[in-house]
Scaffold this motif. Structure first.
Motif, PDB file in Angstrom:
ATOM      1  N   ASP A 121     -14.785-100.927 -29.563  1.00  0.00           N
ATOM      2  CA  ASP A 121     -14.115-102.013 -28.845  1.00  0.00           C
ATOM      3  C   ASP A 121     -15.081-102.733 -27.909  1.00  0.00           C
ATOM      4  OD1 ASP A 121     -11.786-101.143 -30.050  1.00  0.00           O
ATOM      5  OD2 ASP A 121     -11.132 -99.975 -28.301  1.00  0.00           O
ATOM      6  N   ASN A 195     -14.062 -99.964 -20.615  1.00  0.00           N
ATOM      7  CA  ASN A 195     -13.889 -99.907 -22.066  1.00  0.00           C
ATOM      8  C   ASN A 195     -14.644 -98.694 -22.604  1.00  0.00           C
ATOM      9  OD1 ASN A 195     -13.382-100.968 -24.831  1.00  0.00           O
ATOM     10  ND2 ASN A 195     -15.603-101.251 -24.824  1.00  0.00           N
ATOM     11  N   ASP A 213     -12.920 -96.696 -28.683  1.00  0.00           N
ATOM     12  CA  ASP A 213     -12.448 -97.303 -29.928  1.00  0.00           C
ATOM     13  C   ASP A 213     -10.934 -97.130 -30.111  1.00  0.00           C
ATOM     14  OD1 ASP A 213     -12.395 -94.597 -30.404  1.00  0.00           O
ATOM     15  OD2 ASP A 213     -13.587 -94.660 -32.241  1.00  0.00           O
ATOM     16  N   ASP A 214     -10.204 -97.163 -28.978  1.00  0.00           N
ATOM     17  CA  ASP A 214      -8.757 -96.963 -29.030  1.00  0.00           C
ATOM     18  C   ASP A 214      -7.950 -98.222 -28.725  1.00  0.00           C
ATOM     19  OD1 ASP A 214      -9.361 -97.192 -26.368  1.00  0.00           O
ATOM     20  OD2 ASP A 214      -8.231 -95.419 -25.726  1.00  0.00           O
ATOM     21  N   GLY A 215      -8.627 -99.362 -28.521  1.00  0.00           N
ATOM     22  CA  GLY A 215      -7.921-100.601 -28.246  1.00  0.00           C
ATOM     23  C   GLY A 215      -7.331-100.696 -26.852  1.00  0.00           C
ATOM     24  N   ASN A 258      -4.021-102.684 -22.389  1.00  0.00           N
ATOM     25  CA  ASN A 258      -4.992-103.483 -23.147  1.00  0.00           C
ATOM     26  C   ASN A 258      -5.433-104.722 -22.386  1.00  0.00           C
ATOM     27  OD1 ASN A 258      -2.590-104.859 -23.333  1.00  0.00           O
ATOM     28  ND2 ASN A 258      -2.739-105.272 -25.522  1.00  0.00           N
ATOM     29  N   CYS A 286      -8.940-106.196 -23.650  1.00  0.00           N
ATOM     30  CA  CYS A 286      -9.675-105.448 -24.674  1.00  0.00           C
ATOM     31  C   CYS A 286      -9.711-106.242 -25.976  1.00  0.00           C
ATOM     32  CB  CYS A 286      -9.007-104.088 -24.903  1.00  0.00           C
ATOM     33  SG  CYS A 286      -9.891-103.029 -26.081  1.00  0.00           S
ATOM     34  N   PRO A 288     -10.217-105.149 -29.603  1.00  0.00           N
ATOM     35  CA  PRO A 288     -10.390-103.995 -30.503  1.00  0.00           C
ATOM     36  C   PRO A 288     -11.368-104.299 -31.639  1.00  0.00           C
ATOM     37  CG  PRO A 288      -8.061-104.362 -30.014  1.00  0.00           C
ATOM     38  CD  PRO A 288      -8.810-105.558 -29.496  1.00  0.00           C
ATOM     39  N   GLY A 289     -12.263-103.344 -31.897  1.00  0.00           N
ATOM     40  CA  GLY A 289     -13.212-103.485 -32.999  1.00  0.00           C
ATOM     41  C   GLY A 289     -14.147-104.661 -32.859  1.00  0.00           C
TER      42      GLY A 289
END
Length: 319
Positions: A121, A195, A213-215, A258, A286, A288-289
């Motif tokens: 993230d 993050n 990496d949990d969003g 988030n 956030c 994500p990815g």
């Protein structure tokens, strides 16, 4: 045909010999990668160098320097799916430690050559990309005190000395934290939104479980009222983090979301991935990815015993 990669190298990072470091990196990477080396200068910002390399067709971007260089290059790669190779040579190496990446040149180059990647993230804070964390109050003031000359001379000790000095000037401020479903008002001396964060970033470790990496983003509130309580709280955060347990001190709070909108009274300095970016208020979300990075290969555990299938196999257990 070897894959193309651009190496963005900061010669003033860390306390080592930059020329030797660069030669070592080239010797380790060049046999497997068609390397285009560009050197950062006062007029060549790392993020722009990364953008230029992408336009030239680089299949991956490698960055070697301190956390500021690495974060700037990561920001340029956000959302591109172009992998980032991290070769840390900074004072704190928080970027690599937070993402569980190697912190030595040989190990970092080995993971890049191996080619294994992972999607992690990112976040956006007041329109600026963020990989690690944003700090309000105490952490921002500490980073502001640890100037470049002090970091060059003293390394990590510069941050420690700046932190000890800042404890003597501890100030609380009023905070309003707005989430999608509620607004929280509280007094604090430090607010940290992470993050990703290494264990050494203790002001981000209220939950002792920042996942990159949990969003989600992890917000930690630290609210000591005296220097003595501040020191005790810092020790508690460090020890609880090393144990992998959330802090139970009354001076520490934490929550996850988030996105956050944070306002303070009076306005406070904000540090983003190690760089002062201005004053509160901030809005942070956030992504994500948002970033792809080269990571070390995970070795599969091999079984310690295998007998099944052997002819005429008999096993008798001893009493």
């Amino acid at each position: 045909m070897k894959p193309k990669a651009c190496l963005i190298f900061n010669p003033v990072a860390g306390q080592g010999n930059a020329e030797q470091d660069l030669e070592e990196i080239k010797s380790l990477l060049s046999p497997a990668i068609d390397l285009d080396v560009v050197i950062t200068t006062a007029d060549c910002e790392p993020g722009q160098l990364a953008t230029d390399a992408i336009s030239r067709g680089a299949a991956s971007i490698l960055a070697s320097g301190g956390d500021g260089t690495l974060s700037a290059v990561a920001a340029a790669l956000m959302g591109t799916n172009i992998p980032l190779g991290v070769i840390s040579r900074g004072t704190a190496n928080a970027f690599a430690n937070a993402l569980n990446l190697p912190t030595t040149i040989p190990e970092a180059c080995e993971s890049i050559v191996a080619g294994q990647t992972q999607v992690v993230d990112m976040a956006v804070c007041n329109g600026l990309p963020m990989v690690l964390l944003a700090g309000i109050g105490f952490e921002a003031e500490t980073v502001d005190l640890a100037d470049r000359d002090a970091k060059n001379r003293l390394g990590m000790l510069a941050y420690i000395l700046a932190g000890l000095k800042q404890v003597g000037n501890l100030n609380q401020f009023e905070v309003e934290i707005e989430l999608e479903d509620k607004i929280i008002a509280v007094s604090a001396a430090a607010i940290t939104i992470a993050n990703a964060a290494p264990a050494t970033s203790i002001l981000a470790q209220g939950s002792a479980g920042v996942v990159f990496d949990d969003g989600m983003l992890d917000l930690t509130i630290v609210a000591p009222t005296t220097p003595l309580i501040a020191i005790a709280t810092a020790f508690d955060l460090l020890s609880s983090t090393l144990r992998g347990m959330a802090s139970q001190r009354e001076e520490v709070g934490f929550l996850r979301s988030n996105r956050f909108k944070i306002t303070t009274t009076p306005p406070q300095k904000v540090v983003l991935d190690g760089e002062i970016i201005g004053m509160t208020p901030i809005e942070i979300e956030c992504i994500p990815g948002g970033l792809t990075i080269f990571v070390p290969q995970i070795e599969e555990l091999q079984p310690l015993e295998k007998l099944a299938g052997l002819p005429n196999l008999k096993i008798e257990m001893k009493t």
